[in-house]
Design a protein around this motif. Structure first.
Motif: not given
Length: 128
Positions: A98, A101-102
């Motif tokens: 996560k 991805k950010e």
């Protein structure tokens, strides 16, 4: 103000990322389209071993290592292959994917159940 429980953070992360079963992850690595990246602590690797051929990027340094602008950048993280991250039980790996991805990383996933699931299935483990 109460903090958000880590279980909630992990569940939220898993809803936003790609997760593969151990079988799916192993098949992707075997066909040459992906690589395993172990994010566990070096002591865990020494104690328990790692998946065969897995690269190692400790969780605490990963964002620094993957960022090409960082003085800590590692060239081997610049790959066209999908990177499948794993930890002991797929909590840290979910949060890792996560976060990456950010940062704008693509072609990344995690392995459900992590090293524990791999070991439980009696799959090959490489000593470190």
């Amino acid at each position: 103000m109460p903090i958000t429980p880590v279980k909630t953070l992990v569940a939220q992360a898993k809803a936003q990322i790609t997760s593969y079963s151990t079988q799916e992850a192993a098949a992707r690595v075997a066909d040459g389209t992906a690589v395993f990246v172990d994010i566990r602590d070096p002591r865990e690797l020494k104690r328990d071993g790692k998946l065969p051929g897995a690269l190692h990027a400790p969780r605490g340094m990963l964002e620094f290592w993957i960022d090409p602008e960082s003085p800590y950048h590692k060239d081997w993280l610049d790959t066209d292959k999908e990177m499948i991250f794993y930890c002991a039980s797929a909590w840290r790996s979910a949060l890792t994917v996560k976060a990456l991805k950010e940062m704008g990383c693509e072609n990344i996933a995690e392995m459900e159940g992590g090293f524990s699931a791999w070991k439980k299935e009696d799959r090959e483990i490489e000593e470190v």
